[in-house]
Write a protein that holds these residues in place. Structure first.
Motif, PDB file in Angstrom:
ATOM      1  N   TYR B 167      46.312   5.028  20.400  1.00  0.00           N
ATOM      2  CA  TYR B 167      47.008   5.719  21.473  1.00  0.00           C
ATOM      3  C   TYR B 167      46.586   5.174  22.839  1.00  0.00           C
ATOM      4  O   TYR B 167      47.418   4.891  23.693  1.00  0.00           O
ATOM      5  CB  TYR B 167      46.705   7.213  21.371  1.00  0.00           C
ATOM      6  N   THR B 168      45.248   5.006  23.025  1.00  0.00           N
ATOM      7  CA  THR B 168      44.761   4.621  24.350  1.00  0.00           C
ATOM      8  C   THR B 168      44.866   3.126  24.612  1.00  0.00           C
ATOM      9  O   THR B 168      45.237   2.708  25.702  1.00  0.00           O
ATOM     10  CB  THR B 168      43.301   5.061  24.559  1.00  0.00           C
ATOM     11  N   LEU B 169      44.524   2.313  23.612  1.00  0.00           N
ATOM     12  CA  LEU B 169      44.487   0.869  23.872  1.00  0.00           C
ATOM     13  C   LEU B 169      45.734   0.136  23.393  1.00  0.00           C
ATOM     14  O   LEU B 169      46.104  -0.906  23.931  1.00  0.00           O
ATOM     15  CB  LEU B 169      43.244   0.247  23.226  1.00  0.00           C
ATOM     16  N   LEU B 170      46.357   0.637  22.322  1.00  0.00           N
ATOM     17  CA  LEU B 170      47.512  -0.086  21.772  1.00  0.00           C
ATOM     18  C   LEU B 170      48.845   0.542  22.162  1.00  0.00           C
ATOM     19  O   LEU B 170      49.897   0.103  21.721  1.00  0.00           O
ATOM     20  CB  LEU B 170      47.408  -0.153  20.242  1.00  0.00           C
ATOM     21  N   GLN B 171      48.769   1.612  22.943  1.00  0.00           N
ATOM     22  CA  GLN B 171      49.980   2.296  23.423  1.00  0.00           C
ATOM     23  C   GLN B 171      50.935   2.674  22.294  1.00  0.00           C
ATOM     24  O   GLN B 171      52.150   2.520  22.388  1.00  0.00           O
ATOM     25  CB  GLN B 171      50.730   1.447  24.464  1.00  0.00           C
ATOM     26  N   MET B 172      50.365   3.150  21.170  1.00  0.00           N
ATOM     27  CA  MET B 172      51.212   3.588  20.064  1.00  0.00           C
ATOM     28  C   MET B 172      51.535   5.061  20.268  1.00  0.00           C
ATOM     29  O   MET B 172      50.709   5.811  20.785  1.00  0.00           O
ATOM     30  CB  MET B 172      50.433   3.412  18.767  1.00  0.00           C
ATOM     31  N   SER B 173      52.733   5.483  19.855  1.00  0.00           N
ATOM     32  CA  SER B 173      53.045   6.903  20.035  1.00  0.00           C
ATOM     33  C   SER B 173      52.390   7.713  18.919  1.00  0.00           C
ATOM     34  O   SER B 173      52.265   7.225  17.791  1.00  0.00           O
ATOM     35  CB  SER B 173      54.559   7.130  19.993  1.00  0.00           C
ATOM     36  N   TYR B 177      52.046   6.780  14.840  1.00  0.00           N
ATOM     37  CA  TYR B 177      50.740   6.556  14.179  1.00  0.00           C
ATOM     38  C   TYR B 177      50.569   7.481  12.988  1.00  0.00           C
ATOM     39  O   TYR B 177      50.298   7.068  11.868  1.00  0.00           O
ATOM     40  CB  TYR B 177      49.595   6.757  15.177  1.00  0.00           C
ATOM     41  N   TRP B 178      50.757   8.798  13.223  1.00  0.00           N
ATOM     42  CA  TRP B 178      50.471   9.772  12.156  1.00  0.00           C
ATOM     43  C   TRP B 178      51.471   9.652  11.018  1.00  0.00           C
ATOM     44  O   TRP B 178      51.128   9.823   9.851  1.00  0.00           O
ATOM     45  CB  TRP B 178      50.429  11.192  12.720  1.00  0.00           C
ATOM     46  N   ASN B 179      52.724   9.345  11.366  1.00  0.00           N
ATOM     47  CA  ASN B 179      53.730   9.185  10.308  1.00  0.00           C
ATOM     48  C   ASN B 179      53.412   8.013   9.408  1.00  0.00           C
ATOM     49  O   ASN B 179      53.422   8.134   8.180  1.00  0.00           O
ATOM     50  CB  ASN B 179      55.118   8.958  10.926  1.00  0.00           C
ATOM     51  N   SER B 180      53.097   6.863  10.046  1.00  0.00           N
ATOM     52  CA  SER B 180      52.826   5.681   9.236  1.00  0.00           C
ATOM     53  C   SER B 180      51.536   5.869   8.436  1.00  0.00           C
ATOM     54  O   SER B 180      51.424   5.453   7.284  1.00  0.00           O
ATOM     55  CB  SER B 180      52.742   4.420  10.103  1.00  0.00           C
TER      56      SER B 180
END
Lengths: 273, 251
Positions: B167-173, B177-180
């Protein structure tokens, strides 16, 4: 055969045991009769403690046989040994108290855990208190063993050994590492335990003095005092017998007069001081 | 030559006898429930802080390392999946068991070892209790019960650690993240991830108790037993991990 008419309580027949080739006991034979006081002398490493543990069935001999109360315990399975141990009291060197349990729980342990002795907690409490009063430590019920001094721990150990009123009590070096006054208290307690219930008593020690005290004095339940033991008044009482161990062998066995007359330098060494 | 082999073979034999006795003891009376619950508290609740910390940071480190490798293939989006799978299958069970081995195998070895050298184990037998039933069985049951639970905690915190990085470094939503992460776990992974800590629990408890009970030689002996317990338990966790993984993963 030594004097003492009673039946055999603890008998070793040619018992040997070795730990990794080093012999701990080598062909030990002796017979402790009912009501007898047996003093087992020997220097460190002579096999005294091994012998006590074998009497409880905690160690098994490589050869020879051990009889407790006339029963051969040599090949008994652990489950059956518990029934034998229920009738033997034991004071371990340094007390052997469970240091995670309070004094009360320690003394109650045999009453709550030995299958043959098991009684409800409510019935155990007064007997625990009685046993602790016997060693004059009834005020320590809630304490942990680590809060007591070495001599007090030893006294709690005695209370635990006699709480079930066993007919045979074994003491492993009860006075080792104690100052003379505390040692005297401990021996007096052992004497009291012996003479109140006429218990067969085996004491492992390296202090000859412990033996002579046990031989010369008795506890008088009527007066509550220790007094000189006048044997001529009670000829039926078995005499105190001394055994001396050296490197896994019993090298001497006999009464007080005999041990003091013994010329063997190893035996004499114990008697001298 | 034979003399060199004698000691280790005797030790293995003693270990196997103790294990058999303890496992049979689980189904035998008397049962010491209080001791079992006490051990669950000591091993389970007591290990929570270190399990939380190791879980969280190993997840975070995994996410960092994976993202770097995955970016070469333009597959940074797979970070959640990779972190989760490696945590659930491997890192969660192994790291948790190693931490608990370091904490509790040593604890058991030193506690039982001290009892052995102060004759408390002999006293126990003399006063009517079987030390295997009273000391080993409660520790075995407690470890088998709490180690899988601790592993689940470690797995979840690892995923959380991975998420913080994603979330913080890779700017993933968060959704992505949680779904995958969630969808990457199959029943096989979960089963594998729970059977492992259960199996390792036997090593942690039995190796610790084994070295405790066979302690000899006073205080020094207690120290030796403690060290050996941790080393042997850790090595066997890795060895057993290999065999369990081999069973689940068909190459």
């Amino acid at each position: 055969m030594l004097p003492g008419a009673g039946r055999s309580v603890l008998r070793f027949e040619n018992v040997s045991l070795a730990f990794d080739e080093t012999p701990a006991l080598a062909g030990v034979s002796f017979d402790v009769r009912e009501g007898e006081t047996r003093i087992l002398l020997g220097s460190a490493g002579s096999g005294k403690t091994v012998l006590l543990k074998m009497a409880l069935g905690l160690l098994r001999p490589d050869s020879g046989r051990v009889f407790v109360f006339g029963e051969d315990i040599t090949g008994l399975p652990e489950a059956r040994l518990f029934d034998i141990r229920a009738r033997i009291g034991i004071l371990f060197q340094e007390g052997g108290l469970f240091d995670s349990l309070t004094i009360e729980e320690n003394v109650a342990y045999p009453l709550l855990n030995q299958r043959l002795l098991r009684i409800p907690v409510s019935e155990a409490a007064p007997r625990v208190e009685e046993a602790l009063r016997f060693v004059e430590l009834e005020h320590t019920l809630e304490k942990l063993p680590s809060e007591l001094s070495g001599g007090m721990r030893r006294r709690v150990g005695i209370a635990r050994a006699v709480v079930s009123r066993p007919p045979l009590v074994l003491y492993d070096s009860p006075t080792a590492g104690l100052d003379p006054i505390t040692a005297h208290t401990i021996v007096s307690l052992i004497m009291k335990a012996r003479d109140l219930e006429n218990t067969t008593t085996l004491i492992v020690t390296h202090r000859y003095q412990d033996g002579t005290w046990m031989h010369d004095f008795r506890y008088n339940p009527k007066s509550g005092q220790l007094e000189a033991d006048r044997r001529e008044l009670r000829p039926e009482k078995p005499a105190t017998v001394f055994s001396v161990m050296r490197e896994g062998r019993v090298v001497f066995e006999g009464g007080r007069a005999e041990i003091e007359a013994c010329t063997d330098p190893y035996v004499a060494k114990f008697v001298k001081h | 030559m034979l003399d060199i082999l004698k000691a280790p073979i005797l030790s293995v034999q003693e270990f196997l006898i103790l294990s058999a006795k303890a496992i049979l003891g689980v189904f035998r009376r008397p049962r010491y429930h209080n001791d079992t619950f006490l051990q669950m508290d000591v091993i389970g609740f007591g290990s929570l802080p270190i399990v939380i910390l190791t879980g969280f940071f190993s997840g975070a480190v995994m996410a960092l390392q994976m993202s770097k490798a995955l970016s070469q293939y333009g597959a940074v989006g797979k970070t959640g999946e990779l972190v989760t799978i490696s945590l659930v299958r491997e890192l969660g069970p192994v790291l948790t068991s190693l931490m608990v081995a370091g904490r509790n195998s040593s604890g058991m070895a030193s506690e039982l070892g001290s009892m052995k050298v102060t004759e408390q184990i002999d006293a126990m037998r003399a006063l009517g209790t079987d030390p295997v039933q009273k000391l080993v069985v409660p520790r075995l049951i407690a470890t088998c019960f709490v180690l899988p639970l601790l592993t689940v905690v470690a797995d979840f915190l690892g995923m959380l650690g991975g998420f913080v990085i994603a979330y913080t470094l890779l700017q993933m939503s968060p959704d992505f993240y949680w779904n995958s992460a969630w969808q990457s776990i199959g029943y096989n992974d979960m089963f594998q991830g729970l059977i492992k800590p259960f199996a390792f629990a036997f090593i942690v408890a039995l190796v610790g108790c084994h070295y405790g009970i066979r302690t000899a030689g006073g205080t020094q002996g207690v120290g030796r037993s403690t060290t050996r317990a941790v080393v042997v338990a850790s090595v066997w966790i890795f060895i057993l991990d290999f065999f369990i993984t081999r069973f689940f993963v068909n190459v």
